[in-house]
Design a protein around this motif. Structure first.
Motif, PDB file in Angstrom:
ATOM      1  N   ARG A 109       0.832  -1.205   0.000  1.00 43.91           N
ATOM      2  CA  ARG A 109       0.000   0.000   0.000  1.00 43.91           C
ATOM      3  C   ARG A 109       0.865   1.253   0.000  1.00 43.91           C
ATOM      4  O   ARG A 109       0.617   2.191  -0.761  1.00 43.91           O
ATOM      5  CB  ARG A 109      -0.928  -0.002   1.220  1.00 43.91           C
ATOM      6  CG  ARG A 109      -1.842   1.226   1.295  1.00 43.91           C
ATOM      7  CD  ARG A 109      -2.773   1.119   2.485  1.00 43.91           C
ATOM      8  NE  ARG A 109      -2.044   1.011   3.732  1.00 43.91           N
ATOM      9  CZ  ARG A 109      -1.532   2.059   4.398  1.00 43.91           C
ATOM     10  NH1 ARG A 109      -1.657   3.285   3.898  1.00 43.91           N
ATOM     11  NH2 ARG A 109      -0.905   1.886   5.538  1.00 43.91           N
ATOM     12  N   GLU A 110       1.894   1.293   0.836  1.00 44.02           N
ATOM     13  CA  GLU A 110       2.739   2.481   0.926  1.00 44.02           C
ATOM     14  C   GLU A 110       3.505   2.734  -0.378  1.00 44.02           C
ATOM     15  O   GLU A 110       3.759   3.895  -0.735  1.00 44.02           O
ATOM     16  CB  GLU A 110       3.736   2.344   2.071  1.00 44.02           C
ATOM     17  CG  GLU A 110       3.110   2.357   3.457  1.00 44.02           C
ATOM     18  CD  GLU A 110       2.666   0.975   3.922  1.00 44.02           C
ATOM     19  OE1 GLU A 110       2.430   0.807   5.130  1.00 44.02           O
ATOM     20  OE2 GLU A 110       2.546   0.062   3.057  1.00 44.02           O
ATOM     21  N   LEU A 111       3.877   1.654  -1.068  1.00 47.71           N
ATOM     22  CA  LEU A 111       4.690   1.790  -2.283  1.00 47.71           C
ATOM     23  C   LEU A 111       3.859   1.809  -3.561  1.00 47.71           C
ATOM     24  O   LEU A 111       4.416   1.804  -4.663  1.00 47.71           O
ATOM     25  CB  LEU A 111       5.721   0.654  -2.342  1.00 47.71           C
ATOM     26  CG  LEU A 111       6.788   0.695  -1.241  1.00 47.71           C
ATOM     27  CD1 LEU A 111       7.625  -0.572  -1.261  1.00 47.71           C
ATOM     28  CD2 LEU A 111       7.682   1.928  -1.403  1.00 47.71           C
ATOM     29  N   ASP A 112       2.554   1.846  -3.418  1.00 49.89           N
ATOM     30  CA  ASP A 112       1.687   1.940  -4.598  1.00 49.89           C
ATOM     31  C   ASP A 112       1.997   3.232  -5.351  1.00 49.89           C
ATOM     32  O   ASP A 112       2.020   4.317  -4.769  1.00 49.89           O
ATOM     33  CB  ASP A 112       0.217   1.922  -4.172  1.00 49.89           C
ATOM     34  CG  ASP A 112      -0.720   1.932  -5.367  1.00 49.89           C
ATOM     35  OD1 ASP A 112      -0.470   1.183  -6.324  1.00 49.89           O
ATOM     36  OD2 ASP A 112      -1.700   2.704  -5.337  1.00 49.89           O
ATOM     37  N   GLY A 113       2.258   3.115  -6.639  1.00 50.07           N
ATOM     38  CA  GLY A 113       2.584   4.290  -7.445  1.00 50.07           C
ATOM     39  C   GLY A 113       4.061   4.618  -7.517  1.00 50.07           C
ATOM     40  O   GLY A 113       4.461   5.523  -8.256  1.00 50.07           O
ATOM     41  N   VAL A 114       4.894   3.924  -6.748  1.00 47.86           N
ATOM     42  CA  VAL A 114       6.347   4.132  -6.810  1.00 47.86           C
ATOM     43  C   VAL A 114       6.931   3.200  -7.855  1.00 47.86           C
ATOM     44  O   VAL A 114       6.824   1.978  -7.733  1.00 47.86           O
ATOM     45  CB  VAL A 114       7.009   3.869  -5.441  1.00 47.86           C
ATOM     46  CG1 VAL A 114       8.524   4.031  -5.551  1.00 47.86           C
ATOM     47  CG2 VAL A 114       6.441   4.809  -4.377  1.00 47.86           C
ATOM     48  N   ASP A 115       7.511   3.774  -8.894  1.00 54.70           N
ATOM     49  CA  ASP A 115       8.102   2.962  -9.953  1.00 54.70           C
ATOM     50  C   ASP A 115       9.429   2.383  -9.461  1.00 54.70           C
ATOM     51  O   ASP A 115      10.340   3.142  -9.093  1.00 54.70           O
ATOM     52  CB  ASP A 115       8.340   3.806 -11.202  1.00 54.70           C
ATOM     53  CG  ASP A 115       8.939   2.986 -12.324  1.00 54.70           C
ATOM     54  OD1 ASP A 115      10.184   2.955 -12.443  1.00 54.70           O
ATOM     55  OD2 ASP A 115       8.169   2.364 -13.075  1.00 54.70           O
ATOM     56  N   PRO A 116       9.571   1.040  -9.442  1.00 50.54           N
ATOM     57  CA  PRO A 116      10.802   0.446  -8.913  1.00 50.54           C
ATOM     58  C   PRO A 116      12.054   0.886  -9.663  1.00 50.54           C
ATOM     59  O   PRO A 116      13.108   1.097  -9.049  1.00 50.54           O
ATOM     60  CB  PRO A 116      10.562  -1.059  -9.072  1.00 50.54           C
ATOM     61  CG  PRO A 116       9.087  -1.211  -9.153  1.00 50.54           C
ATOM     62  CD  PRO A 116       8.583   0.025  -9.817  1.00 50.54           C
ATOM     63  N   GLY A 117      11.951   1.025 -10.984  1.00 46.93           N
ATOM     64  CA  GLY A 117      13.114   1.451 -11.752  1.00 46.93           C
ATOM     65  C   GLY A 117      13.556   2.860 -11.389  1.00 46.93           C
ATOM     66  O   GLY A 117      14.764   3.128 -11.252  1.00 46.93           O
ATOM     67  N   GLU A 118      12.587   3.756 -11.216  1.00 45.05           N
ATOM     68  CA  GLU A 118      12.924   5.133 -10.854  1.00 45.05           C
ATOM     69  C   GLU A 118      13.502   5.187  -9.435  1.00 45.05           C
ATOM     70  O   GLU A 118      14.449   5.937  -9.176  1.00 45.05           O
ATOM     71  CB  GLU A 118      11.684   6.020 -10.958  1.00 45.05           C
ATOM     72  CG  GLU A 118      11.189   6.213 -12.393  1.00 45.05           C
ATOM     73  CD  GLU A 118       9.966   7.111 -12.446  1.00 45.05           C
ATOM     74  OE1 GLU A 118       9.601   7.676 -11.391  1.00 45.05           O
ATOM     75  OE2 GLU A 118       9.391   7.237 -13.538  1.00 45.05           O
ATOM     76  N   LEU A 119      12.909   4.393  -8.530  1.00 42.73           N
ATOM     77  CA  LEU A 119      13.425   4.383  -7.160  1.00 42.73           C
ATOM     78  C   LEU A 119      14.846   3.830  -7.125  1.00 42.73           C
ATOM     79  O   LEU A 119      15.725   4.379  -6.448  1.00 42.73           O
ATOM     80  CB  LEU A 119      12.506   3.549  -6.266  1.00 42.73           C
ATOM     81  CG  LEU A 119      12.931   3.409  -4.795  1.00 42.73           C
ATOM     82  CD1 LEU A 119      13.077   4.770  -4.124  1.00 42.73           C
ATOM     83  CD2 LEU A 119      11.935   2.537  -4.032  1.00 42.73           C
ATOM     84  N   ALA A 120      15.089   2.759  -7.864  1.00 41.89           N
ATOM     85  CA  ALA A 120      16.431   2.190  -7.903  1.00 41.89           C
ATOM     86  C   ALA A 120      17.438   3.183  -8.457  1.00 41.89           C
ATOM     87  O   ALA A 120      18.550   3.326  -7.933  1.00 41.89           O
ATOM     88  CB  ALA A 120      16.438   0.911  -8.741  1.00 41.89           C
ATOM     89  N   ALA A 121      17.059   3.894  -9.523  1.00 37.46           N
ATOM     90  CA  ALA A 121      17.957   4.881 -10.124  1.00 37.46           C
ATOM     91  C   ALA A 121      18.263   6.001  -9.141  1.00 37.46           C
ATOM     92  O   ALA A 121      19.411   6.457  -9.033  1.00 37.46           O
ATOM     93  CB  ALA A 121      17.342   5.438 -11.398  1.00 37.46           C
ATOM     94  N   ALA A 122      17.239   6.436  -8.410  1.00 33.62           N
ATOM     95  CA  ALA A 122      17.456   7.494  -7.423  1.00 33.62           C
ATOM     96  C   ALA A 122      18.390   7.014  -6.309  1.00 33.62           C
ATOM     97  O   ALA A 122      19.278   7.745  -5.861  1.00 33.62           O
ATOM     98  CB  ALA A 122      16.123   7.944  -6.836  1.00 33.62           C
TER      99      ALA A 122
END
Length: 366
Positions: A109-122
């Motif tokens: 639920r908390e990570l809904d809408g968080v793109d894993p690829g974008e988060l990993a890149a960040a």
């Protein structure tokens, strides 16, 4: 098909886990043989190896950590394991999908809408300077982009799944308390994680099956899955069937094994052994009845240290003021109490640096 009863499986497990006879192995070789040791409690690998090796010096394991030959990392079942550098490089990519799914199982639920690829890149951008960071530090550095998610879910997804990381010393050194700081595996070990096979084959999965059976077999596919957390190993098992032998347990489950692996006589005497919290000799199976009674199964996931008597969990143990305190789970004979006290005193001496060999065995339950 040959049926292996619980006692036969118990003795095989003890032999594979180096608990039937202490081994003359360097600590590095023992960590590799055991496919790593569960290590979310940082000091537990030390008594775990002491119970398995004939001449274990805790400084040897600390030196392996500082020399970057073993590492602490999230791997099997998304729990922290102490594994060799070679194994984490070879195995990490094979665990990526499972690690993500397990974090999402807690924080979907908390990570809904968080793109894993974008988060990993960040996260990689933050860690690109090579500086170690705690999980909260890394999470705060990226949280501005995903404020609704919260730092804890972002941090867990980064350090336990999206970014191949290790926990750095002094965390995990002998008699050392230290917070958790993370670095990228590539930065700490100077090598990138091995990529998945391009042809769609699964050589790493097959190697995991072989290594698991070496350290835990004979075992069912469900046991293999319970150990590593990977659901996608049926193809690897199928590919290896021609080089494996099969048995059945008393419940009718198929058990697979390496043909030349040790399967001792069920009547082989088993010495008293003190196991650390979360030891994989217990947690490495779906069906743990070969080593622990169902009535005590909860102890294996509650972080209780346990004592094996005749190869089975028969007591728990703690340390109070340099005294090993043993609490039996069943009635001990006089001989049981004597051998448990002897091994408990040796454990007390190890943990205290020879300052104390005190042991107290509580009364058996009525």
């Amino acid at each position: 098909m040959t049926v292996l009863d619980a006692r036969a499986l118990n003795r095989a497990t003890l032999a594979r886990q180096l608990l039937l006879d202490r081994a003359d192995l360097p600590a590095l070789d023992a960590v590799a043989h055991l496919c790593g040791l569960q290590a979310q409690e940082p000091q537990e690998p030390f008594p775990g190896l002491w119970s398995r090796l004939r001449a274990f010096d805790p400084a040897e394991l600390s030196n392996l950590l500082t020399a970057r030959r073993v590492v602490r990392t999230h791997l099997m079942r998304r729990t922290v394991h102490l594994v060799t550098a070679d194994d984490v490089l070879a195995w990490r990519a094979r665990h990526d999908g499972m690690l993500r799914q397990r974090v999402l199982g807690v924080y979907r639920r908390e990570l809904d809408g968080v793109d894993p690829g974008e988060l990993a890149a960040a996260g990689r951008k933050v860690m690109a300077d090579g500086e170690p960071r705690s999980m909260p530090e890394l999470a705060r550095a990226v949280a501005g982009r995903w404020p609704a998610a919260g730092p804890r879910p972002l941090g867990e997804m980064l350090v336990a799944a999206l970014l191949p990381t290790v926990q750095l010393p002094p965390r995990g050194l002998w008699r050392t308390k230290a917070g958790v700081r993370y670095a990228l595996i590539s930065s700490w070990l100077g090598r990138e994680v091995d990529p998945p096979a391009r042809d769609g084959s699964d050589p790493v999965g097959q190697e995991l099956v072989r290594r698991y059976l070496t350290a835990f077999g004979p075992a069912a596919s469900a046991d293999l899955r319970a150990w590593c957390g990977l659901a996608g190993l049926p193809a690897a098992v199928s590919a290896l069937r021609g080089e494996l032998v099969a048995f059945r347990d008393e419940r009718g489950r198929e058990l697979l094994d390496l043909p030349d692996a040790p399967r001792p006589d069920p009547d082989t005497p088993a010495p008293v052994r003190f196991l650390p919290a979360f030891d994989n000799a217990i947690l490495g199976y779906h069906d743990r009845s070969r080593i622990i009674d169902d009535a005590h199964r909860h102890l294996s996931v509650a972080g209780e240290r346990v004592v094996l008597v005749d190869g089975r969990v028969a007591a728990t143990w703690t340390v109070e003021a340099d005294t090993v305190v043993v609490n039996p789970l069943r009635r001990f004979s006089r001989a049981d109490r004597s051998t448990v006290a002897e091994e408990g005193g040796a454990m007390a001496s190890f943990l205290s640096g020879d300052a104390s060999d005190r042991v107290r065995v509580s009364a058996s339950p009525a």
